[in-house]
Design a protein around this motif. Structure first.
Motif, short mmCIF file in Angstrom:
data_model
loop_
_atom_site.label_atom_id
_atom_site.label_comp_id
_atom_site.label_asym_id
_atom_site.label_seq_id
_atom_site.Cartn_x
_atom_site.Cartn_y
_atom_site.Cartn_z
N ALA A 280 0.83 -1.21 0.00
CA ALA A 280 0.00 0.00 0.00
C ALA A 280 0.86 1.26 0.00
CB ALA A 280 -0.94 -0.01 1.21
N ALA A 281 1.96 1.25 0.76
CA ALA A 281 2.85 2.41 0.81
C ALA A 281 3.48 2.66 -0.57
CB ALA A 281 3.94 2.19 1.86
N LYS A 282 3.86 1.57 -1.25
CA LYS A 282 4.43 1.71 -2.60
C LYS A 282 3.38 2.24 -3.58
CE LYS A 282 8.07 -1.82 -2.32
NZ LYS A 282 8.54 -3.11 -2.85
N ALA A 283 2.14 1.72 -3.46
CA ALA A 283 1.06 2.17 -4.35
C ALA A 283 0.76 3.65 -4.12
CB ALA A 283 -0.20 1.34 -4.11
N TYR A 284 0.76 4.08 -2.86
CA TYR A 284 0.49 5.50 -2.55
C TYR A 284 1.61 6.40 -3.06
CZ TYR A 284 -0.73 9.72 -0.01
OH TYR A 284 -1.06 11.02 0.31
N THR A 285 2.85 5.91 -2.95
CA THR A 285 4.01 6.65 -3.47
C THR A 285 3.89 6.81 -4.99
OG1 THR A 285 5.39 5.79 -1.69
CG2 THR A 285 6.53 6.67 -3.61
N ALA A 286 3.55 5.71 -5.67
CA ALA A 286 3.37 5.75 -7.13
C ALA A 286 2.22 6.67 -7.52
CB ALA A 286 3.11 4.33 -7.65
N PHE A 287 1.16 6.67 -6.71
CA PHE A 287 -0.01 7.52 -6.95
C PHE A 287 0.39 9.00 -6.96
CE2 PHE A 287 -4.07 9.45 -5.17
CZ PHE A 287 -4.78 9.33 -6.36
N GLN A 288 1.40 9.33 -6.17
CA GLN A 288 1.88 10.71 -6.12
C GLN A 288 2.94 11.02 -7.18
OE1 GLN A 288 2.28 12.08 -1.72
NE2 GLN A 288 2.59 9.87 -1.77
#
Length: 334
Positions: A280-288
């Protein structure tokens, strides 16, 4: 002449006011379906179904083999005709039978003609899409087990009278429910990647805004969809970009150790919590649009990933989200 397959207007995702936790959880799950789906618990009439349909409508079309019952992705070597379809968004009704969910084998044809005749179920239709179960806490535990097993493995197996058929069933599982109508068993709840809690909006001005937005959409949905067209397109591009970036995201060893420490101090059973926070942390980072995970990125997702994994003490009144935040701050920020 009546228009065939007339499309029902979907309320734009970017027009939904509030419920940021639910919206974030859904966006991260479509960026990385391996997060494991999301359980949305909250009051009735808080826009759960509207938001889930809106995220499905927002996503880009996928290429499938034409008339394929499993929405199969064509291989480069395939000579079959293909088409582009909207991401499947399948509702699973509470009264569904196992045959309706998993599909069924026509035993008569198999025995008399030697043909493996398979009638696809909802899991086949949901492949490469979203499977939504409203009031999942009221669904038969046996069916919930089947859904979670298929969501985790990406396959559905139907066996009957010695005949077996296996097909892909890769989907984002989204469940919703009202906790007043019964909780999901802890061992099943733990299998959902994220857990979003939503509450009825209390702010009067925000309530008025939500009612006005919905009223205007109902009066003229086409104009309302057009109004949010640019915002929808921008969010769609952001999600596609995040999916592309996902495999390049760096999460430092030091932060992975701290994530494990948070889970350990909260006495989280198993390693599912650690894995989901990492994803989830990686997905949120990619989202930004970034490539390196920061402490604030982990902080943004940690409650969503852990609040439903804590052992509940019936005498304790402290909110599980508060406990997760407190331990996170002690480990990461002290």
């Amino acid at each position: 002449m009546i228009e065939k397959h007339r499309k029902t207007p979907i309320f734009p995702f970017t027009a939904i006011v509030g419920q940021e936790e639910m919206k974030l959880a859904l966006q991260l799950n479509v960026i990385d379906p391996k997060i494991g789906g999301v359980m949305i618990m909250g009051d009735r009439g808080t826009g759960k179904s509207t938001t889930i349909r809106a995220i499905a409508d927002l996503l880009p079309e996928i290429e499938v083999i034409k008339d394929d019952p499993f929405n199969s992705q064509p291989l480069k070597t395939d000579k079959k005709e293909t088409e582009f379809i909207k991401i499947p968004m399948i509702d699973l009704p509470l009264g569904a039978t196992e045959d309706r969910v998993c599909g069924t084998i026509d035993i008569e044809k198999a025995l008399t003609m030697g043909i493996k005749a398979f009638e696809p179920g909802l899991l086949a239709k949901a492949n490469r899409g979203i499977l939504y179960v409203d009031e999942v806490n009221l669904l038969d535990d046996h069916l919930v087990d089947i859904l979670l097993d298929s969501a985790a493995s990406g396959w559905n197996t139907v066996e009957r009278e010695g005949i077996s058929i296996r097909h892909p069933a890769q989907f984002v599982l989204v469940g919703s429910g009202n906790p007043e109508e019964g909780e999901l068993r802890p061992q099943l709840l733990d299998r959902f990647g994220m857990h979003a809690e939503i509450r009825t909006v209390k702010d009067p001005s925000l309530r008025v805004k939500i009612v006005e937005e919905r009223t205007l959409f109902d009066i003229n949905p086409e104009a309302w969809i057009e109004k949010y067209k640019d915002e929808q397109e921008n969010l769609k591009k952001t999600i596609i970009n995040a999916q592309t970036l996902l495999n390049t995201i760096n999460l430092s060893y030091e932060d992975r150790i701290k994530i494990a420490q948070v889970c350990s101090e909260l006495n989280v059973d198993g390693l599912r919590g650690d894995i989901v926070i990492n994803r989830a942390a990686k997905a949120y980072t990619a989202f930004q649009g970034k490539t390196t995970v920061s402490t604030s990125d982990i902080e943004k997702v940690v409650v969503l990933c852990l609040r439903h994994r804590l052992r509940k003490d019936p005498l304790e009144s402290i909110d599980s989200g508060y406990k997760v935040r407190k331990v996170f701050e002690e480990v990461f920020l002290s």
